[in-house]
Design a protein around this motif. Structure first.
Motif, PDB file in Angstrom:
ATOM      1  N   ARG A   1       0.807  -1.321  -0.225  1.00 47.73           N
ATOM      2  CA  ARG A   1       0.036  -0.007  -0.091  1.00 47.73           C
ATOM      3  C   ARG A   1       0.775   1.325  -0.007  1.00 47.73           C
ATOM      4  O   ARG A   1       0.551   2.267  -0.541  1.00 47.73           O
ATOM      5  CB  ARG A   1      -0.858  -0.014   1.215  1.00 47.73           C
ATOM      6  CG  ARG A   1      -1.890  -0.862   0.945  1.00 47.73           C
ATOM      7  CD  ARG A   1      -2.962  -0.407  -0.444  1.00 47.73           C
ATOM      8  NE  ARG A   1      -4.233  -1.350  -0.196  1.00 47.73           N
ATOM      9  CZ  ARG A   1      -5.334  -0.876  -0.925  1.00 47.73           C
ATOM     10  NH1 ARG A   1      -4.995   0.365  -1.707  1.00 47.73           N
ATOM     11  NH2 ARG A   1      -6.077  -1.830  -1.177  1.00 47.73           N
TER      12      ARG A   1
ATOM     13  N   SER B   1      -0.802   5.020  -1.187  1.00 43.40           N
ATOM     14  CA  SER B   1      -1.992   5.363  -0.454  1.00 43.40           C
ATOM     15  C   SER B   1      -1.727   6.257   0.446  1.00 43.40           C
ATOM     16  O   SER B   1      -0.901   6.310   1.407  1.00 43.40           O
ATOM     17  CB  SER B   1      -2.175   3.736   0.255  1.00 43.40           C
ATOM     18  OG  SER B   1      -3.356   4.010   1.129  1.00 43.40           O
TER      19      SER B   1
ATOM     20  N   ASP C   1      -5.592   0.732   5.052  1.00 46.00           N
ATOM     21  CA  ASP C   1      -5.887  -0.010   3.962  1.00 46.00           C
ATOM     22  C   ASP C   1      -5.150  -1.312   3.874  1.00 46.00           C
ATOM     23  O   ASP C   1      -5.617  -2.189   3.364  1.00 46.00           O
ATOM     24  CB  ASP C   1      -5.108   0.662   2.752  1.00 46.00           C
ATOM     25  CG  ASP C   1      -5.781   1.909   2.435  1.00 46.00           C
ATOM     26  OD1 ASP C   1      -6.916   2.361   3.021  1.00 46.00           O
ATOM     27  OD2 ASP C   1      -5.359   2.857   1.485  1.00 46.00           O
TER      28      ASP C   1
ATOM     29  N   HIS D   1      -7.469  -3.605   5.892  1.00 43.23           N
ATOM     30  CA  HIS D   1      -8.460  -4.020   5.022  1.00 43.23           C
ATOM     31  C   HIS D   1      -8.243  -4.967   3.984  1.00 43.23           C
ATOM     32  O   HIS D   1      -8.793  -5.853   3.648  1.00 43.23           O
ATOM     33  CB  HIS D   1      -9.250  -2.779   4.683  1.00 43.23           C
ATOM     34  CG  HIS D   1      -9.878  -2.064   5.683  1.00 43.23           C
ATOM     35  ND1 HIS D   1     -11.476  -2.595   5.887  1.00 43.23           N
ATOM     36  CD2 HIS D   1      -9.809  -0.899   6.298  1.00 43.23           C
ATOM     37  CE1 HIS D   1     -11.831  -1.495   6.957  1.00 43.23           C
ATOM     38  NE2 HIS D   1     -11.141  -0.655   6.998  1.00 43.23           N
ATOM     39  N   ASP D   2      -6.839  -5.066   3.624  1.00 42.09           N
ATOM     40  CA  ASP D   2      -6.622  -5.825   2.522  1.00 42.09           C
ATOM     41  C   ASP D   2      -6.472  -7.156   3.114  1.00 42.09           C
ATOM     42  O   ASP D   2      -6.551  -8.155   2.517  1.00 42.09           O
ATOM     43  CB  ASP D   2      -5.189  -5.534   1.912  1.00 42.09           C
ATOM     44  CG  ASP D   2      -5.131  -4.328   0.915  1.00 42.09           C
ATOM     45  OD1 ASP D   2      -6.185  -4.203   0.600  1.00 42.09           O
ATOM     46  OD2 ASP D   2      -4.103  -3.828   0.781  1.00 42.09           O
TER      47      ASP D   2
END
Length: 119
Positions: free
Chosen positions: A36, A41, A47, A50-51
Motif C-alpha cells: 500500500r 496510499s 488500507d 482492510h486488505d
C-alpha cells in the motif's frame, strides 16, 4: 492408560504454535502495508488492515481459492514446525517457515493480480 493422561509432552509447544500464527499474521500485514505504501496510499496502515479481510478481490475466484490454500498451508506448516521442533532451533525454524510461506503467498498474489487491482 496413555490416552487418559494426555500426551505429557511439550506443553509450551502450543504457545509457540500460537506465536507462529501471530508471526504469520504480522508478516502478512507488513507485506500488505508495504504494498500500500508503494502504491501511494494516503492511509497505508488502514488500507493494509482492510486488505487482510475479504473485500473486493482483484483475482478471479479460482485464483483466490489457490491464494487462500497457499495461505492456509503456509500457516499450517508454520504451526507444525513450531510443534515439531524445540529449543533454539524452534525460533529460527518458525520464523523461516513463516517468512517463506508468506513470501510465496505474496508472490502468487502479486503475479495473479489484475492491472485494475493494482491501482
Amino acid at each position: 492408560m496413555y490416552l487418559a493422561r494426555g500426551s505429557g509432552g511439550d506443553a509450551d509447544g502450543w504457545f509457540w504454535a500460537l506465536g507462529a500464527l501471530a508471526l504469520y499474521a504480522l508478516i502478512s500485514y507488513g507485506l500488505a502495508y508495504r504494498a500500500r505504501t508503494r502504491r501511494g496510499s494516503r492511509h497505508p496502515a488502514h488500507d493494509a488492515l482492510h486488505d487482510l479481510k475479504d473485500r473486493e478481490e482483484p483475482q478471479a475466484p479460482g485464483q483466490r481459492l489457490v491464494s487462500r490454500v497457499i495461505m492456509l498451508v503456509g500457516g499450517g506448516a508454520t504451526v507444525l514446525v513450531a510443534l515439531a521442533t524445540s529449543g533454539a532451533l524452534r525460533a529460527a525454524a518458525v520464523a523461516g517457515t513463516a517468512a517463506v510461506a508468506v513470501t510465496l503467498w505474496a508472490y502468487y498474489d502479486h503475479r495473479t493480480e489484475t492491472p485494475a487491482g493494482r491501482r
